[in-house]
Design a protein around this motif. Structure first.
Motif, PDB file in Angstrom:
ATOM      1  N   ALA A  28      -4.159  -1.740   1.728  1.00  0.00           N
ATOM      2  CA  ALA A  28      -5.299  -1.108   1.091  1.00  0.00           C
ATOM      3  C   ALA A  28      -5.277   0.403   1.257  1.00  0.00           C
ATOM      4  O   ALA A  28      -6.062   1.089   0.645  1.00  0.00           O
ATOM      5  N   HIS A  29      -4.377   0.901   2.078  1.00  0.00           N
ATOM      6  CA  HIS A  29      -4.362   2.336   2.337  1.00  0.00           C
ATOM      7  C   HIS A  29      -3.599   3.083   1.249  1.00  0.00           C
ATOM      8  O   HIS A  29      -2.617   2.587   0.721  1.00  0.00           O
ATOM      9  N   CYS A  34      -1.111  11.982  -2.755  1.00  0.00           N
ATOM     10  CA  CYS A  34      -0.849  11.552  -4.128  1.00  0.00           C
ATOM     11  C   CYS A  34      -1.553  10.252  -4.492  1.00  0.00           C
ATOM     12  O   CYS A  34      -1.576   9.879  -5.659  1.00  0.00           O
ATOM     13  N   GLY A  35      -2.110   9.548  -3.518  1.00  0.00           N
ATOM     14  CA  GLY A  35      -2.854   8.342  -3.838  1.00  0.00           C
ATOM     15  C   GLY A  35      -1.997   7.101  -4.018  1.00  0.00           C
ATOM     16  O   GLY A  35      -2.492   6.048  -4.387  1.00  0.00           O
ATOM     17  N   LYS A  36      -0.717   7.230  -3.742  1.00  0.00           N
ATOM     18  CA  LYS A  36       0.153   6.064  -3.822  1.00  0.00           C
ATOM     19  C   LYS A  36      -0.054   5.188  -2.600  1.00  0.00           C
ATOM     20  O   LYS A  36      -0.612   5.634  -1.602  1.00  0.00           O
ATOM     21  N   PRO A  37       0.414   3.945  -2.664  1.00  0.00           N
ATOM     22  CA  PRO A  37       0.320   3.070  -1.496  1.00  0.00           C
ATOM     23  C   PRO A  37       0.950   3.706  -0.270  1.00  0.00           C
ATOM     24  O   PRO A  37       2.086   4.184  -0.322  1.00  0.00           O
ATOM     25  N   ALA A  38       0.194   3.733   0.813  1.00  0.00           N
ATOM     26  CA  ALA A  38       0.641   4.439   2.010  1.00  0.00           C
ATOM     27  C   ALA A  38       1.138   3.453   3.054  1.00  0.00           C
ATOM     28  O   ALA A  38       0.547   2.398   3.267  1.00  0.00           O
ATOM     29  N   HIS A  39       2.219   3.818   3.678  1.00  0.00           N
ATOM     30  CA  HIS A  39       2.786   2.966   4.715  1.00  0.00           C
ATOM     31  C   HIS A  39       2.835   3.662   6.067  1.00  0.00           C
ATOM     32  O   HIS A  39       3.288   3.093   7.048  1.00  0.00           O
ATOM     33  N   PHE A  40       2.369   4.910   6.105  1.00  0.00           N
ATOM     34  CA  PHE A  40       2.391   5.641   7.359  1.00  0.00           C
ATOM     35  C   PHE A  40       0.977   6.059   7.716  1.00  0.00           C
ATOM     36  O   PHE A  40       0.295   6.726   6.940  1.00  0.00           O
ATOM     37  N   GLY A  41       0.535   5.658   8.884  1.00  0.00           N
ATOM     38  CA  GLY A  41      -0.811   5.990   9.316  1.00  0.00           C
ATOM     39  C   GLY A  41      -0.786   6.882  10.531  1.00  0.00           C
ATOM     40  O   GLY A  41      -0.003   6.677  11.451  1.00  0.00           O
ATOM     41  N   PHE A  42      -1.652   7.886  10.544  1.00  0.00           N
ATOM     42  CA  PHE A  42      -1.743   8.792  11.674  1.00  0.00           C
ATOM     43  C   PHE A  42      -3.166   8.789  12.211  1.00  0.00           C
ATOM     44  O   PHE A  42      -4.121   8.819  11.455  1.00  0.00           O
ATOM     45  N   GLY A  52      -7.924   6.412  10.313  1.00  0.00           N
ATOM     46  CA  GLY A  52      -6.992   7.521  10.374  1.00  0.00           C
ATOM     47  C   GLY A  52      -6.600   8.045   9.008  1.00  0.00           C
ATOM     48  O   GLY A  52      -7.284   7.817   8.017  1.00  0.00           O
ATOM     49  N   ARG A  53      -5.492   8.740   8.985  1.00  0.00           N
ATOM     50  CA  ARG A  53      -5.004   9.325   7.731  1.00  0.00           C
ATOM     51  C   ARG A  53      -3.706   8.632   7.357  1.00  0.00           C
ATOM     52  O   ARG A  53      -2.836   8.416   8.191  1.00  0.00           O
ATOM     53  N   TRP A  54      -3.600   8.328   6.073  1.00  0.00           N
ATOM     54  CA  TRP A  54      -2.446   7.564   5.616  1.00  0.00           C
ATOM     55  C   TRP A  54      -1.666   8.350   4.584  1.00  0.00           C
ATOM     56  O   TRP A  54      -2.216   9.160   3.842  1.00  0.00           O
TER      57      TRP A  54
END
Ligand code: ZN
Length: 68
Positions: A28-29, A34-42, A52-54
């Protein structure tokens, strides 16, 4: 020749209209940049409910450097 896009009335009567959703988007992140599917969370803290930030692969350094 049967048309794939035409529905047969008999088939519709036998099945319910609702189509079960088998492909659920678990990720869901979205990337902050850019709003693309995120796989890295900080800064993610699931125990405290902090999402957090994705970021996606290409923006992970940009998001990582961001300070809230
Ligand atoms: Zn991105």
């Amino acid at each position: 020749m049967p048309d794939l896009f035409s529905k047969t009335p008999r088939h519709d009567a036998d099945t319910t209209v609702e189509t079960p959703r088998t492909e659920r988007q678990l990720q869901a992140h979205t990337c902050l940049i850019c709003g693309k599917p995120a796989h890295f969370g900080f800064g993610v803290s699931l125990l405290h409910g902090i999402e957090g930030r994705w970021s996606c692969f290409s923006h992970r350094e940009d998001v990582k450097r961001r300070k809230e």
